[in-house]
Design a protein around this motif. Structure first.
Motif, PDB file in Angstrom:
ATOM      1  N   SER A  55      -2.140  -1.758  -1.738  1.00  0.00           N
ATOM      2  CA  SER A  55      -1.158  -0.755  -0.729  1.00  0.00           C
ATOM      3  C   SER A  55       0.053  -1.592  -1.154  1.00  0.00           C
ATOM      4  O   SER A  55       0.448  -2.482  -1.668  1.00  0.00           O
ATOM      5  CB  SER A  55      -1.667  -1.171   0.530  1.00  0.00           C
ATOM      6  OG  SER A  55      -2.781  -0.367   0.930  1.00  0.00           O
ATOM      7  N   MET A  56       0.977  -0.561  -0.919  1.00  0.00           N
ATOM      8  CA  MET A  56       2.681  -0.993  -1.291  1.00  0.00           C
ATOM      9  C   MET A  56       3.577  -0.175  -0.428  1.00  0.00           C
ATOM     10  O   MET A  56       3.421   0.800   0.170  1.00  0.00           O
ATOM     11  CB  MET A  56       2.800  -0.565  -2.764  1.00  0.00           C
ATOM     12  CG  MET A  56       2.825   0.927  -2.975  1.00  0.00           C
ATOM     13  SD  MET A  56       3.111   1.297  -4.700  1.00  0.00           S
ATOM     14  CE  MET A  56       1.245   1.028  -5.406  1.00  0.00           C
ATOM     15  N   ILE A  57       4.775  -0.796  -0.341  1.00  0.00           N
ATOM     16  CA  ILE A  57       5.749   0.017   0.238  1.00  0.00           C
ATOM     17  C   ILE A  57       6.976   0.183  -0.821  1.00  0.00           C
ATOM     18  O   ILE A  57       7.341  -0.580  -1.466  1.00  0.00           O
ATOM     19  CB  ILE A  57       6.455  -0.950   1.304  1.00  0.00           C
ATOM     20  CG1 ILE A  57       5.255  -0.937   2.628  1.00  0.00           C
ATOM     21  CG2 ILE A  57       7.721  -0.214   1.927  1.00  0.00           C
ATOM     22  CD1 ILE A  57       5.746  -2.243   3.570  1.00  0.00           C
ATOM     23  N   LEU A  58       7.369   1.510  -0.765  1.00  0.00           N
ATOM     24  CA  LEU A  58       8.505   1.793  -1.740  1.00  0.00           C
ATOM     25  C   LEU A  58       9.621   2.019  -1.030  1.00  0.00           C
ATOM     26  O   LEU A  58       9.493   2.707   0.100  1.00  0.00           O
ATOM     27  CB  LEU A  58       7.984   2.995  -2.576  1.00  0.00           C
ATOM     28  CG  LEU A  58       6.786   2.917  -3.380  1.00  0.00           C
ATOM     29  CD1 LEU A  58       6.625   4.454  -4.006  1.00  0.00           C
ATOM     30  CD2 LEU A  58       6.890   2.048  -4.385  1.00  0.00           C
ATOM     31  N   TYR A  59      10.755   1.468  -1.006  1.00  0.00           N
ATOM     32  CA  TYR A  59      11.953   1.764  -0.302  1.00  0.00           C
ATOM     33  C   TYR A  59      13.212   1.861  -1.271  1.00  0.00           C
ATOM     34  O   TYR A  59      13.349   1.395  -2.249  1.00  0.00           O
ATOM     35  CB  TYR A  59      12.064   0.534   0.646  1.00  0.00           C
ATOM     36  CG  TYR A  59      13.069  -0.728   0.030  1.00  0.00           C
ATOM     37  CD1 TYR A  59      14.341  -0.728   0.511  1.00  0.00           C
ATOM     38  CD2 TYR A  59      12.403  -1.713  -0.747  1.00  0.00           C
ATOM     39  CE1 TYR A  59      14.984  -1.946  -0.148  1.00  0.00           C
ATOM     40  CE2 TYR A  59      13.029  -3.034  -1.061  1.00  0.00           C
ATOM     41  CZ  TYR A  59      14.297  -3.185  -0.750  1.00  0.00           C
ATOM     42  OH  TYR A  59      14.825  -3.975  -1.240  1.00  0.00           O
ATOM     43  N   GLY A  60      14.005   3.034  -0.695  1.00  0.00           N
ATOM     44  CA  GLY A  60      15.145   3.056  -1.381  1.00  0.00           C
ATOM     45  C   GLY A  60      15.721   4.492  -0.822  1.00  0.00           C
ATOM     46  O   GLY A  60      15.176   4.737  -0.050  1.00  0.00           O
ATOM     47  N   LYS A  85      15.139   2.629  -7.099  1.00  0.00           N
ATOM     48  CA  LYS A  85      16.668   2.810  -7.239  1.00  0.00           C
ATOM     49  C   LYS A  85      17.031   4.216  -7.703  1.00  0.00           C
ATOM     50  O   LYS A  85      16.286   5.191  -8.052  1.00  0.00           O
ATOM     51  CB  LYS A  85      17.125   1.852  -8.471  1.00  0.00           C
ATOM     52  CG  LYS A  85      16.632   0.373  -8.221  1.00  0.00           C
ATOM     53  CD  LYS A  85      16.876  -0.459  -9.336  1.00  0.00           C
ATOM     54  CE  LYS A  85      16.418  -1.852  -9.225  1.00  0.00           C
ATOM     55  NZ  LYS A  85      17.186  -2.489  -8.079  1.00  0.00           N
ATOM     56  N   PRO A  86      18.305   4.243  -7.173  1.00  0.00           N
ATOM     57  CA  PRO A  86      19.087   5.656  -7.554  1.00  0.00           C
ATOM     58  C   PRO A  86      18.808   6.099  -8.656  1.00  0.00           C
ATOM     59  O   PRO A  86      19.144   5.202  -9.793  1.00  0.00           O
ATOM     60  CB  PRO A  86      20.453   5.690  -6.925  1.00  0.00           C
ATOM     61  CG  PRO A  86      20.498   4.375  -5.888  1.00  0.00           C
ATOM     62  CD  PRO A  86      19.226   3.593  -6.428  1.00  0.00           C
ATOM     63  N   LEU A  87      18.623   7.500  -9.234  1.00  0.00           N
ATOM     64  CA  LEU A  87      18.314   7.743 -10.502  1.00  0.00           C
ATOM     65  C   LEU A  87      19.817   7.834 -11.459  1.00  0.00           C
ATOM     66  O   LEU A  87      20.646   8.149 -10.853  1.00  0.00           O
ATOM     67  CB  LEU A  87      17.588   9.274 -10.659  1.00  0.00           C
ATOM     68  CG  LEU A  87      16.180   9.288 -10.077  1.00  0.00           C
ATOM     69  CD1 LEU A  87      15.740  10.517  -9.957  1.00  0.00           C
ATOM     70  CD2 LEU A  87      15.162   8.187 -10.550  1.00  0.00           C
ATOM     71  N   ALA A  88      19.437   7.465 -12.615  1.00  0.00           N
ATOM     72  CA  ALA A  88      20.495   7.591 -13.564  1.00  0.00           C
ATOM     73  C   ALA A  88      20.866   9.009 -13.871  1.00  0.00           C
ATOM     74  O   ALA A  88      20.003   9.714 -13.748  1.00  0.00           O
ATOM     75  CB  ALA A  88      20.324   6.706 -14.921  1.00  0.00           C
TER      76      ALA A  88
END
Length: 422
Positions: A40-45, A147-150
């Protein structure tokens, strides 16, 4: 009809755009998928950066069932349905959006299912999980920052959507001109969802001419509701604004600096602002006010975490701080002078007493012999030669005295030079 951004979600890990620090070859989520050892994971951004896409891709690559719920709006009963499915058919990947809003009742229900591995939880949040998520959930998950995409990542996704005839816009005769495409990759500030939805609106609301749907810059500006304030076809105006931005700070005109940064903000160009501010801090202010340099780095980091519109606040603080700080370019002048000598072939050999002497036989080669350890002497300083013979009189650093800090450095520098040459 489902939005383009929804339809273009990746079906496997190879289709994920960006986030290579997580899904690239040899990276943690890729390893989990390859080994089929998911945790299990948490993705934040920020919004639109691929949290849901990663979850969908993980499910597609592992062939596990994939379900999506929202912690704020879906009930405990919805979680129970997912848990029952997991009992009946095996592992289920559950994407739980807004996980920071998970209440205690739902959390208590979820915990045993996370423990036994029937549910692989992928929590998605724009909030810092170390602050906003309950420790009981946090301790059972791995936390990954998205992270925000390039700009290039968004360009790849746009071109993929234009070509895809099944999920994308490939059946439409779309011509997206270069200027419009470049603006679309920049103006959405790393938010792929906004870029794709803006593109779809442009395509569906523009009538074909001579069998082509021609998407131009004004159309994209209208569809993403952002103006290309600092961009032109060749990019000259964009770079003119960036140049004026730096020169205004260098010239201590705080109002002009804020004006030019405002134009970059309106263009959604956070990466250029962030990079330029850090360059300005060390190139133009430097030793005149080192604390302002450190504050600028902190402000840029805060801006990148916040995203627009809130990012404008720390950025404005940094611009005012830098514009009104004492100025010094002595650092860049000094290193460029040293590089000029080196590139002209004036390097010379390292003096014997400074050479590496940690290995056997070094003394026989005169390596390190005669070196004086400064901490063994009064004031932790002793006269000895450090530069190569051919450059021993060279001076690269030419101090400025606009700020108190560099003025003190200049005084110490002159004392040390005099003592060394006495």
């Amino acid at each position: 009809m489902q939005p383009l951004a929804y339809r273009m979600r990746p079906t496997n890990i190879d289709e994920v755009v960006g986030q290579q620090h997580l899904v690239g070859p040899g990276k943690i989520i890729r390893r989990m998928v390859d080994a089929k050892m998911l945790s299990s994971m948490i993705l934040y951004g920020p919004p639109g950066t691929g949290k849901t896409s990663i979850a969908s891709a993980i499910a597609g690559s592992t062939h596990y069932a994939f379900r999506m719920l929202n912690a704020a709006t879906d009930s405990k009963k919805d979680l129970q349905i997912v848990a029952e499915e997991a009992k009946m058919s095996g592992t289920v990947i559950l994407l739980l959006d807004e996980i920071h809003r998970l209440d205690k009742t739902k959390q208590d229900f979820l915990l045993p299912h996370l423990e036994n591995g029937r549910i692989i939880l992928i929590g998605a949040t724009t909030e810092n999980p170390y602050i906003s998520i309950n420790p009981a959930i946090r301790s059972r998950t791995q936390i990954f920052e998205v992270k925000p995409l390039a700009e290039n990542d968004i360009k790849v996704a746009i071109e993929r959507a234009l070509k895809d005839k099944t999920r994308g816009l490939g059946e439409s005769p779309v011509h997206l001109n270069d200027t419009a495409e470049t603006f679309l990759t920049q103006a959405t500030n790393g938010d792929l969802r906004s870029a794709l939805n803006g593109l779809e609106l442009a395509v569906k609301s523009t009538p074909a001419t001579d069998g082509k749907i021609n998407i131009t810059l004004p159309i994209i500006e209208e569809c993403v509701q952002r103006k290309a304030v600092s961009n032109d076809k060749n990019g000259d105006a964009h770079y003119d604004v960036i140049s004026a931005f730096q020169k205004s700070i260098r010239g201590s005109d705080v109002n002009a600096a804020l004006h030019y940064m405002g134009r970059l903000i309106e263009a959604g160009d956070l990466p250029s602002i962030a990079r330029r501010l850090m360059v300005i801090a060390y190139e133009d202010i430097g030793l005149g006010n080192p604390q302002a340099c450190a504050r600028t780095v902190s402000a840029v980091q805060a801006a990148e975490k916040l995203g627009f519109p809130e990012a404008r606040i720390p950025l404005a603080d940094a611009v005012i701080d830098l514009a009104l700080s004492p100025k010094s370019n002595s650092g860049i002048v000094a290193i460029d002078a040293a590089l000029e000598d080196i590139r002209a072939g004036k390097a010379g050999e390292v003096p014997d007493q400074l050479r590496d002497a940690h290995y056997k036989g070094a003394a026989k080669l005169n390596r390190g012999v005669g070196y004086k350890f400064p901490h063994d002497y009064p004031n932790d300083w002793v006269k000895q030669q450090y530069l190569p013979d051919r450059l021993k009189q060279a001076t690269y650093y030419q101090p400025k005295t606009n700020g108190k800090y560099e003025k003190a450095l200049a005084e110490q520098y002159q004392r040390l030079l005099a003592a060394q040459r006495h």
